[in-house]
Scaffold this motif. Structure first.
Motif, PDB file in Angstrom:
ATOM      1  N   PHE A 186      33.423  62.106  53.232  1.00 10.54           N
ATOM      2  CA  PHE A 186      32.691  62.739  52.140  1.00 10.54           C
ATOM      3  C   PHE A 186      32.643  61.825  50.921  1.00 10.54           C
ATOM      4  N   ASP A 187      31.513  61.861  50.210  1.00  9.01           N
ATOM      5  CA  ASP A 187      31.383  61.074  48.980  1.00  9.01           C
ATOM      6  C   ASP A 187      32.510  61.381  48.005  1.00  9.01           C
ATOM      7  N   SER A 188      32.910  62.640  47.933  1.00  3.63           N
ATOM      8  CA  SER A 188      33.975  63.019  46.993  1.00  3.63           C
ATOM      9  C   SER A 188      35.299  62.329  47.328  1.00  3.63           C
ATOM     10  N   VAL A 189      35.548  62.097  48.609  1.00  2.00           N
ATOM     11  CA  VAL A 189      36.773  61.402  49.014  1.00  2.00           C
ATOM     12  C   VAL A 189      36.692  59.929  48.627  1.00  2.00           C
ATOM     13  N   PHE A 190      35.537  59.306  48.884  1.00  2.00           N
ATOM     14  CA  PHE A 190      35.345  57.917  48.462  1.00  2.00           C
ATOM     15  C   PHE A 190      35.559  57.790  46.951  1.00  2.00           C
ATOM     16  N   GLU A 191      34.907  58.674  46.199  1.00  9.71           N
ATOM     17  CA  GLU A 191      34.982  58.617  44.731  1.00  9.71           C
ATOM     18  C   GLU A 191      36.406  58.836  44.238  1.00  9.71           C
ATOM     19  N   SER A 192      37.097  59.799  44.815  1.00  7.44           N
ATOM     20  CA  SER A 192      38.479  60.080  44.419  1.00  7.44           C
ATOM     21  C   SER A 192      39.386  58.871  44.694  1.00  7.44           C
ATOM     22  N   ALA A 193      39.241  58.273  45.866  1.00  5.45           N
ATOM     23  CA  ALA A 193      40.061  57.103  46.196  1.00  5.45           C
ATOM     24  C   ALA A 193      39.748  55.944  45.258  1.00  5.45           C
ATOM     25  N   LEU A 194      38.481  55.784  44.915  1.00  2.00           N
ATOM     26  CA  LEU A 194      38.093  54.724  43.989  1.00  2.00           C
ATOM     27  C   LEU A 194      38.738  54.941  42.623  1.00  2.00           C
ATOM     28  N   GLU A 195      38.612  56.151  42.108  1.00  2.00           N
ATOM     29  CA  GLU A 195      39.114  56.442  40.760  1.00  2.00           C
ATOM     30  C   GLU A 195      40.643  56.488  40.684  1.00  2.00           C
ATOM     31  N   ARG A 196      41.281  56.968  41.732  1.00  2.00           N
ATOM     32  CA  ARG A 196      42.743  57.119  41.706  1.00  2.00           C
ATOM     33  C   ARG A 196      43.496  55.878  42.175  1.00  2.00           C
ATOM     34  N   LEU A 224      42.545  47.246  40.684  1.00  2.00           N
ATOM     35  CA  LEU A 224      41.787  46.064  40.257  1.00  2.00           C
ATOM     36  C   LEU A 224      41.862  45.856  38.750  1.00  2.00           C
ATOM     37  N   ASN A 225      41.911  46.941  37.978  1.00  3.51           N
ATOM     38  CA  ASN A 225      42.031  46.805  36.523  1.00  3.51           C
ATOM     39  C   ASN A 225      43.334  46.109  36.145  1.00  3.51           C
ATOM     40  N   VAL A 226      44.413  46.475  36.780  1.00  2.74           N
ATOM     41  CA  VAL A 226      45.702  45.826  36.517  1.00  2.74           C
ATOM     42  C   VAL A 226      45.653  44.372  36.969  1.00  2.74           C
ATOM     43  N   LEU A 227      45.128  44.142  38.144  1.00  2.00           N
ATOM     44  CA  LEU A 227      45.034  42.785  38.675  1.00  2.00           C
ATOM     45  C   LEU A 227      44.214  41.895  37.739  1.00  2.00           C
ATOM     46  N   GLU A 228      43.137  42.434  37.214  1.00  2.00           N
ATOM     47  CA  GLU A 228      42.271  41.679  36.308  1.00  2.00           C
ATOM     48  C   GLU A 228      43.020  41.229  35.049  1.00  2.00           C
ATOM     49  N   ARG A 229      43.962  42.042  34.590  1.00  2.00           N
ATOM     50  CA  ARG A 229      44.744  41.714  33.384  1.00  2.00           C
ATOM     51  C   ARG A 229      45.862  40.712  33.652  1.00  2.00           C
ATOM     52  N   HIS A 230      46.100  40.386  34.921  1.00  2.00           N
ATOM     53  CA  HIS A 230      47.181  39.461  35.281  1.00  2.00           C
ATOM     54  C   HIS A 230      46.634  38.347  36.167  1.00  2.00           C
ATOM     55  N   PRO A 231      45.917  37.396  35.570  1.00  2.00           N
ATOM     56  CA  PRO A 231      45.258  36.353  36.362  1.00  2.00           C
ATOM     57  C   PRO A 231      46.220  35.437  37.133  1.00  2.00           C
ATOM     58  N   GLY A 232      47.494  35.468  36.793  1.00  2.00           N
ATOM     59  CA  GLY A 232      48.466  34.652  37.517  1.00  2.00           C
ATOM     60  C   GLY A 232      48.859  35.234  38.865  1.00  2.00           C
ATOM     61  N   ILE A 233      48.518  36.486  39.097  1.00  2.00           N
ATOM     62  CA  ILE A 233      48.825  37.122  40.381  1.00  2.00           C
ATOM     63  C   ILE A 233      47.657  36.854  41.321  1.00  2.00           C
ATOM     64  N   ARG A 234      47.993  36.290  42.467  1.00  2.00           N
ATOM     65  CA  ARG A 234      46.977  35.984  43.475  1.00  2.00           C
ATOM     66  C   ARG A 234      47.361  36.695  44.759  1.00  2.00           C
ATOM     67  N   LEU A 235      46.360  37.251  45.430  1.00  2.00           N
ATOM     68  CA  LEU A 235      46.617  37.944  46.694  1.00  2.00           C
ATOM     69  C   LEU A 235      45.345  38.066  47.499  1.00  2.00           C
ATOM     70  N   ALA A 236      45.499  38.580  48.697  1.00  2.00           N
ATOM     71  CA  ALA A 236      44.355  38.800  49.586  1.00  2.00           C
ATOM     72  C   ALA A 236      43.998  40.283  49.564  1.00  2.00           C
ATOM     73  N   TYR A 251      41.724  52.437  43.992  1.00  2.00           N
ATOM     74  CA  TYR A 251      41.092  51.128  44.050  1.00  2.00           C
ATOM     75  C   TYR A 251      40.781  50.558  42.663  1.00  2.00           C
ATOM     76  N   ALA A 252      40.160  51.341  41.795  1.00  2.00           N
ATOM     77  CA  ALA A 252      39.788  50.848  40.464  1.00  2.00           C
ATOM     78  C   ALA A 252      41.016  50.564  39.589  1.00  2.00           C
ATOM     79  N   PRO A 253      41.999  51.480  39.504  1.00  2.00           N
ATOM     80  CA  PRO A 253      43.172  51.157  38.688  1.00  2.00           C
ATOM     81  C   PRO A 253      43.894  49.890  39.162  1.00  2.00           C
TER      82      PRO A 253
END
Length: 187
Positions: free
Chosen positions: A19-29, A35-47, A31-33
């Motif tokens: 369901f779209d709602s499940v995708f959206e919930s997983a993104l907001e809860r 990536l936001n943290v990762l973006e603030r720490h450019p020294g952290i590298r991962l796959a 995946y996005a948080p």
């Protein structure tokens, strides 16, 4: 003090038809948080690995999130891992279909991010020895499997740092062990 290098890969997946709602919930809860943290720490590298159904949903609903992945990739902070596009267990497919799934994901990552695939995520981390030949044919250099595979083969836990090389009919691939404790601790 001795340095230790941690190799880390994060797998993100939503199944076909969710369901779209499940995708959206997983993104907001999740995946996005992350990536936001990762973006603030450019020294952290991962796959990072995103399954095909999730990438398709993001492409149609949240291309801005894919743009953020692209920025992290462009600055060399993340490596994008391939795999079977629709998350099949590669060892259960006919060889041509398994190769097609890997190629489909590799082509998407190249087209969308300019990323060449070096390693892949195995669905449910299912391994069987024939995969060494299949993955080598697909141009894959490495994958990861559960550490229990190594334990059953007699490898001691203290020897699971780094990677091992396995082969089938002369085709080789590197394999990293996924630490079970860490795998269960992250979610």
């Amino acid at each position: 003090m001795k340095k230790v290098q941690l190799v880390m890969a994060i797998h993100s997946h939503q199944p076909v038809g969710n369901f779209d709602s499940v995708f959206e919930s997983a993104l907001e809860r999740c995946y996005a948080p992350f990536l936001n943290v990762l973006e603030r720490h450019p020294g952290i590298r991962l796959a990072l690995h995103y399954s095909g159904p999730l990438l398709e949903w993001l492409e149609n609903n949240r291309p801005d999130f894919l743009d953020k992945i692209g920025k992290l990739h462009d600055r060399g902070q993340i490596e994008l891992m391939g795999g079977g596009f629709y998350e099949p267990m590669l060892s259960a497919l006919p060889r041509a279909d398994a190769l097609g799934q890997i190629e489909m994901m590799s082509e998407y990552l190249d087209r969308r991010f300019g990323s060449s695939v070096e390693g892949i995520w195995l669905t449910e981390r299912v391994w069987e020895p024939e995969l060494a030949s299949l993955l080598a044919e697909a141009g894959i250099g490495y994958t990861m499997v559960d550490d229990t595979h190594f334990y059953y083969a007699g490898v001691e836990p203290r020897r699971l740092f780094g990677y091992y090389v396995t082969e089938k009919a002369g085709d080789t691939i590197s394999i990293f062990a996924i630490d079970k404790h860490m795998r269960y601790s992250i979610p």
